[in-house]
Scaffold this active site. Sequence first.
Site, PDB file in Angstrom:
ATOM      1  CG  ASP A 224       1.695  -4.190  -2.175  1.00 54.47           C
ATOM      2  OD1 ASP A 224       1.960  -3.104  -2.700  1.00 54.47           O
ATOM      3  OD2 ASP A 224       2.410  -4.709  -1.297  1.00 54.47           O
ATOM      4  CE1 TYR A 370       8.889  -3.620  -0.789  1.00 52.71           C
ATOM      5  CE2 TYR A 370       8.165  -3.802   1.497  1.00 52.71           C
ATOM      6  CZ  TYR A 370       7.938  -3.401   0.193  1.00 52.71           C
ATOM      7  OH  TYR A 370       6.754  -2.787  -0.130  1.00 52.71           O
ATOM      8  CG  HIS A 427      -0.777  -0.275  -5.356  1.00 48.24           C
ATOM      9  ND1 HIS A 427      -0.383  -1.331  -6.152  1.00 48.24           N
ATOM     10  CD2 HIS A 427      -0.260  -0.531  -4.129  1.00 48.24           C
ATOM     11  CE1 HIS A 427       0.336  -2.184  -5.436  1.00 48.24           C
ATOM     12  NE2 HIS A 427       0.425  -1.727  -4.208  1.00 48.24           N
TER      13      HIS A 427
END
Length: 462
Positions: A224, A370, A427
């Site tokens: 990630d 982000y 994931h």
Amino acid sequence: MQLFLEIIFVCCSLVSVQSLEIFRTPPLPHFDHEWWGPVEEKQHNDTSIRPFQVHFDPGMIEDLRYRLKSHRPFTPPLEGVGFEYGFNTHYLHGWVDYWADQYPFQQQEDFLNQFPQFKTNVQGLDIHFIWVKPEVPPGMEVVPLLLLHGWPGSVREFYGTLPMLATVSRERDFAVEVIAPSLPGFGFSDAAVRPGLGATEMGVVLRNLMHRLGFKKFYVQGGDWGAYIGLCMATLYPKEVLGYHTNLALSITPTAILTWVLGSIYPPLVVDPVLADRMYPILSVVYWLTRETGYLHLQATKPDTLGVSMADSPAGLLAYIYQLFSSGSRRKFYYRSDGGFDDLYSRDELIDNLMIYWITNSFTTSSRIYAETLNLRNINMAVFAIPTPVPTWTIHAKDEIFYQSPTLLKFKYPNLLNSTVLFTGGHFLALEKPQVFADDVLHAIAAFRRWHFNRKHKKYTF
């Protein structure tokens, strides 16, 4: 974590505008050791390594239970839907009730404290990390591994695999000591007090953490956001990162992106036909990524606004984060009303992760990664487009959010030693399949060691 779709589109746009100019390798950026903490603390920086333990305060538990039990009625889901509209509120009731009434707070606090944990101040931030050292027989070499999580995960993802990674085996001539930090702004690590601490800059902080612990050279594993941070570390510090292992391998060089697009004409030129459905048709990949990236746009633009609600409502935090755990684990869970969680995880391990976000009130600060990375500053640095000579090993779960074949990966990682392909898993691989994860990492480190030995024997240098 589908942030890389944004970067892909930007790169493709630059190709059309700037033509061949983008194929020039950008210069490697230089980073000063920026101070990310309060300015007034710079002159009195404590660089000691201090023991740390997780603590569930009784007052916090009482407040949490009150909030869980006092939520407003959830809006009923539409008839016949699973997770297509997000977390199915029929199933949410059971999760909220479990957290309030059945989650064993004291037991899980003890569980979270089973490994040695510490804090030390790096560039103005107290960085939390787990440090697991193996007990080795005389003469066995111990090598350091930096283990990096992402969002919406935490160091909790690694609790199952840590003992496996640190296990001593007669089949190996080395043992691994693992350093697993909470990323800056995540969990028990401090957040920056001013803008600019993106994933690339976090790579600098974590490299300096390893230096603080006495490791001038080390291995890196990331998934990630940890994958992107590891990519940056391998690019910025190729003489310090001895090997890079990742379960979210990304080659975002312009050549790799164009090769992916051109490969849609005849996929066997780019990818093993058995795996072609993981990359093509491109429209299917883009559609799935676009459908699942609503959270990304919010967090890349207005993370603080979103964070107000997440800091106030544990039920909202649960629904928001675990909708992403569902879609990231198996794509087919999109159509299940229960999200598929009980097929793969225990409720306690998932709520442990939530507790780390809740008790530290770190949803907002973690989400800022982000906004701090998906911006022109990071795109213009183009660290993602600079090839790295660091030996690399990748592992690809069946339901990982994005797959690239070795053909594409070698544009970024010319010394790609292996790509392990799984036909199961998702994931959150370390959490879901800790033994598979650990075995692959250990095989990678052994291969990295052989690679360096051979190069040294042949007197090759970077």
